[in-house]
Design an enzyme around this catalytic site. Sequence first.
Site, PDB file in Angstrom:
ATOM      1  N   PHE A 244      74.844  41.022 -58.063  1.00  0.00           N
ATOM      2  CA  PHE A 244      73.646  41.759 -58.481  1.00  0.00           C
ATOM      3  C   PHE A 244      73.076  42.602 -57.343  1.00  0.00           C
ATOM      4  O   PHE A 244      71.889  42.917 -57.333  1.00  0.00           O
ATOM      5  CB  PHE A 244      72.588  40.810 -59.033  1.00  0.00           C
ATOM      6  CG  PHE A 244      73.091  39.873 -60.100  1.00  0.00           C
ATOM      7  CD1 PHE A 244      73.782  40.362 -61.197  1.00  0.00           C
ATOM      8  CD2 PHE A 244      72.892  38.512 -59.999  1.00  0.00           C
ATOM      9  CE1 PHE A 244      74.252  39.512 -62.187  1.00  0.00           C
ATOM     10  CE2 PHE A 244      73.369  37.647 -60.976  1.00  0.00           C
ATOM     11  CZ  PHE A 244      74.047  38.149 -62.064  1.00  0.00           C
ATOM     12  N   ILE A 471      83.164  40.849 -59.514  1.00  0.00           N
ATOM     13  CA  ILE A 471      82.042  39.958 -59.193  1.00  0.00           C
ATOM     14  C   ILE A 471      81.621  39.119 -60.398  1.00  0.00           C
ATOM     15  O   ILE A 471      80.516  38.602 -60.454  1.00  0.00           O
ATOM     16  CB  ILE A 471      80.852  40.761 -58.618  1.00  0.00           C
ATOM     17  CG1 ILE A 471      80.346  41.824 -59.597  1.00  0.00           C
ATOM     18  CG2 ILE A 471      81.244  41.419 -57.311  1.00  0.00           C
ATOM     19  CD1 ILE A 471      79.092  42.571 -59.103  1.00  0.00           C
ATOM     20  N   THR A 473      82.252  40.514 -63.481  1.00  0.00           N
ATOM     21  CA  THR A 473      82.028  41.528 -64.502  1.00  0.00           C
ATOM     22  C   THR A 473      83.243  41.759 -65.383  1.00  0.00           C
ATOM     23  O   THR A 473      83.113  42.264 -66.492  1.00  0.00           O
ATOM     24  CB  THR A 473      81.679  42.849 -63.811  1.00  0.00           C
ATOM     25  OG1 THR A 473      82.612  43.039 -62.742  1.00  0.00           O
ATOM     26  CG2 THR A 473      80.286  42.805 -63.219  1.00  0.00           C
ATOM     27  N   ARG A 617      83.513  55.966 -72.732  1.00  0.00           N
ATOM     28  CA  ARG A 617      84.546  55.097 -73.304  1.00  0.00           C
ATOM     29  C   ARG A 617      84.275  53.651 -72.874  1.00  0.00           C
ATOM     30  O   ARG A 617      84.041  53.386 -71.692  1.00  0.00           O
ATOM     31  CB  ARG A 617      85.933  55.513 -72.791  1.00  0.00           C
ATOM     32  CG  ARG A 617      87.067  54.713 -73.440  1.00  0.00           C
ATOM     33  CD  ARG A 617      88.379  54.801 -72.657  1.00  0.00           C
ATOM     34  NE  ARG A 617      88.830  56.163 -72.439  1.00  0.00           N
ATOM     35  CZ  ARG A 617      89.480  56.902 -73.349  1.00  0.00           C
ATOM     36  NH1 ARG A 617      89.767  56.401 -74.514  1.00  0.00           N
ATOM     37  NH2 ARG A 617      89.845  58.126 -73.051  1.00  0.00           N
ATOM     38  N   LEU A 619      85.659  50.172 -72.008  1.00  0.00           N
ATOM     39  CA  LEU A 619      86.978  49.763 -71.528  1.00  0.00           C
ATOM     40  C   LEU A 619      87.412  48.423 -72.115  1.00  0.00           C
ATOM     41  O   LEU A 619      88.600  48.155 -72.249  1.00  0.00           O
ATOM     42  CB  LEU A 619      86.979  49.705 -70.002  1.00  0.00           C
ATOM     43  CG  LEU A 619      86.617  51.056 -69.344  1.00  0.00           C
ATOM     44  CD1 LEU A 619      86.430  50.890 -67.845  1.00  0.00           C
ATOM     45  CD2 LEU A 619      87.671  52.116 -69.637  1.00  0.00           C
ATOM     46  N   GLN A 627      78.224  42.405 -70.340  1.00  0.00           N
ATOM     47  CA  GLN A 627      77.439  43.070 -69.310  1.00  0.00           C
ATOM     48  C   GLN A 627      76.082  43.481 -69.847  1.00  0.00           C
ATOM     49  O   GLN A 627      75.053  43.327 -69.192  1.00  0.00           O
ATOM     50  CB  GLN A 627      78.183  44.312 -68.802  1.00  0.00           C
ATOM     51  CG  GLN A 627      79.328  43.989 -67.874  1.00  0.00           C
ATOM     52  CD  GLN A 627      78.823  43.393 -66.578  1.00  0.00           C
ATOM     53  OE1 GLN A 627      78.181  44.059 -65.783  1.00  0.00           O
ATOM     54  NE2 GLN A 627      79.081  42.123 -66.392  1.00  0.00           N
ATOM     55  N   LYS A 690      81.493  55.544 -68.572  1.00  0.00           N
ATOM     56  CA  LYS A 690      80.304  55.565 -67.728  1.00  0.00           C
ATOM     57  C   LYS A 690      79.970  54.141 -67.309  1.00  0.00           C
ATOM     58  O   LYS A 690      80.456  53.179 -67.905  1.00  0.00           O
ATOM     59  CB  LYS A 690      79.120  56.163 -68.495  1.00  0.00           C
ATOM     60  CG  LYS A 690      79.127  57.686 -68.550  1.00  0.00           C
ATOM     61  CD  LYS A 690      77.939  58.179 -69.327  1.00  0.00           C
ATOM     62  CE  LYS A 690      77.791  59.683 -69.182  1.00  0.00           C
ATOM     63  NZ  LYS A 690      76.672  60.181 -69.995  1.00  0.00           N
ATOM     64  N   GLY A 691      79.098  54.044 -66.318  1.00  0.00           N
ATOM     65  CA  GLY A 691      78.729  52.717 -65.822  1.00  0.00           C
ATOM     66  C   GLY A 691      77.920  51.939 -66.840  1.00  0.00           C
ATOM     67  O   GLY A 691      77.116  52.493 -67.587  1.00  0.00           O
ATOM     68  N   GLU A 694      74.524  48.019 -65.028  1.00  0.00           N
ATOM     69  CA  GLU A 694      73.087  47.988 -64.800  1.00  0.00           C
ATOM     70  C   GLU A 694      72.288  48.575 -65.953  1.00  0.00           C
ATOM     71  O   GLU A 694      71.058  48.545 -65.931  1.00  0.00           O
ATOM     72  CB  GLU A 694      72.776  48.742 -63.510  1.00  0.00           C
ATOM     73  CG  GLU A 694      73.461  48.096 -62.329  1.00  0.00           C
ATOM     74  CD  GLU A 694      73.349  48.899 -61.061  1.00  0.00           C
ATOM     75  OE1 GLU A 694      73.153  48.293 -60.009  1.00  0.00           O
ATOM     76  OE2 GLU A 694      73.461  50.123 -61.110  1.00  0.00           O
TER      77      GLU A 694
HETATM   78 MO1  MOS Z   1      74.226  46.391 -57.968  1.00  0.00          MO
HETATM   79  S1  MOS Z   1      72.417  46.645 -57.030  1.00  0.00           S
HETATM   80  O1  MOS Z   1      75.286  45.816 -56.869  1.00  0.00           O
HETATM   81  O2  MOS Z   1      73.839  45.255 -59.225  1.00  0.00           O
END
Ligand code: MOS
Length: 740
Positions: A244, A471, A473, A617, A619, A627, A690-691, A694
């Site tokens: 995080f 991590i 994820t 997209r 994944l 997530q 895209k990410g 977070e």
């Molecule tokens: Mo990010 S600040 O490594 O969740």
Amino acid sequence: MEMNQPVGATPLDREGGLVGRPIDRVEGPLKVTGHAPYAYESRELGNPAYGFVVTASIARGRIRAIDAGAAEAMPGVVHVLTHRNAPPQGEKKEQVAPLLTGPEIRHVGQPVALVVAETFEQARAAAAAIRIAYDGEAPRAVLRDAIPDAQVPPQAASPPDSSRGDFDAGFAAAPVKLDVTYTTPVQSHAMMEPHATIAAWAGDRVTLITANQMPNRGQGSLASVLRLPKENVRLISRYIGGGFGAKLQPQADAILAALASRNLGGRPVKVALTRQQCFDATTRRSDTVQRIRLGAEPDGKLLAIAHESWSDTTTGDSFYETAANATRALYEAPHRRTAHRLAHLDLPVSSSMRAPGEAVGLLALECAMDELAAALNLDPVELRIRNEPAQDPEKQVPFSTRALVPCLREGARLFGWEKRQARPGSVRDGQWLVGMGMSAAARLNPLQPAKARVRLDPDGTLTARMAMTDIGTGTYTILSQIAAEMLGLPVAQVRMVLGDTADPPSSGSGGSFGAASSGSALYVACEELRRQILAKTDLEPANAVFAEGRVASGNRSQDLRALIGAGLEAEGEIKPGQNSKAFSQYSYGAHFAEVGVDVDTGEIRLRRMLGVFTGGRILNAKLARSQAIGGMTFGVGAALMEAVEVDPRFGHFVNHDLAEYHVPVHADLPAIDAVFLPERDERANPLKSKGLGELGICGAGAAVANAVTNATGVRVRDYPLTLDKLLPGLAEREAGQRRA
Ligand code: MOS
């Protein structure tokens, strides 16, 4: 490929392909059978000595005397490291600073010694025997008190201030005005696996098996602190139990283990921080004070937006919480201003925690939008739709993709938003006041430089190597899916070797850039392998399809294994290109929450929650949902319970463990779901993804807070919304109802 330019149709667009499918985590069996050790459990480096960190008990002042004599004489103790005997160190880099450099103390929890012994228990016992006398001063520990001295922070990734139009004039002229201040508390990452490192030297080279999200960056910063060329520092982070943001930088465990191992002639030294040290001795999310001013027309059109934010860090550091950054791109308004100010306190260093900036910024902005909607007597979803910009309202560049409005509409439909009563406090279920709230979600979509190396062996096994991390994820899984799809192999025939700086450098995990960056580098490497394979055939490359262990084009196909020969190798690389500047790139979403508030006690219970998102997209549908739900859970915690309580007298964290730093558990989340709308972002990267990591937290807490206000008519602007803050307003409301 060096640019994230549009790429047209790609192998990943193949109908029925592997990418996107909700397959299980490929490392799941290793994890549940104990074959995926975290750093502290690794046996790669041989027989270690155990280090235990001693931390300062004052927030500000100096060590007057430190006596390690008794500790050094205790059984099993092989070394005690303090500022009196610590070796000289190099420059601070990327928030990684030398430790034990002198007697000055800047915060409670600052490491002041490391005791190394044959066993953990011996080290811990000896650590307790170290006697330290301090000359302490009263600490500065309260952000509000430090606001008059707050300064403009140095430019980081983005400028601290921004403006467009004339905010003051625009706001003054607006028929409807809102001017509110929200506060958010210090938070701690509270990931499952604590910070831990095993370090060992061979000559002038050091290897660290360590819990680190970004091994390549960590390699660079540790090289600086340890005064080594970067190549002499190797980080290995194969399995990581959450981060995080806590593990974006090497922490005290890594630096102290490395220093101690060098002093012990290279013998491995392993150091884990205790849970309380994870709170006190590493980094935190800063508390914030955020003032938001919104000026609007009676129909809801925004004329002026200002978002000013104050945060703090330790003396000598310049990290600030970019809380107002998302406000720069979320809503249309001709007159706008954002500003960040930074105060210095005698508290631990502030740094990134999941969605740094947006996570706490949207707690303020998205509640202010709810307050404005109420003032305008307008539906909060409709208010947002009316302020949808055609392009990035500050940068004045197009959005790469923007599906906020579809997320709002679909979320409202799926959640049953039409059942919401606009008048607060009008729904009652026995003892519970029931309300609904919503919020927009947005998170920057960055791309980081990354490389990957792939090798196809004669048996048809593909091995990919890069210093990328997983991590928790699902990186191992999504990378396996990408490589398998590109070469037409089953996932079981693909092996990912991650987390070692001896392999090609990668982005690491953080800032929602991990999957896109490392996945794109892998994609490019696999494209090169495909070219090499096709060059060995007379198949038409343009229409080639790699599937089921064969490469086909037109009505002809060939077995892949017959084309591999002695093995094939390729490298791939991605770098952010023009599209990172020419387009405004965010992931979007909308949160909807329903809460019940006990009319007498003020207890808040989440009843259900839904997030609808777009992230290009997807994944892996299962991992993406995980997530998103994880992020939403984080947001629920931020709204209702997460706070590090700072004792202003001593500057120490009162609730610095998981017994008293409350995060939501299953019982707090009875019904939570996340949905992704289909999207491809052609301009983001070759994966068109895209990410996501977070996005889920962004705005989630505001939806909960807005639901609380809808349930009760009480607005609390100081997070978290604990019942003590709600009770006075509830009591007032009940008294008012009795009078009426
Ligand atoms: Mo990010 S600040 O490594 O969740």
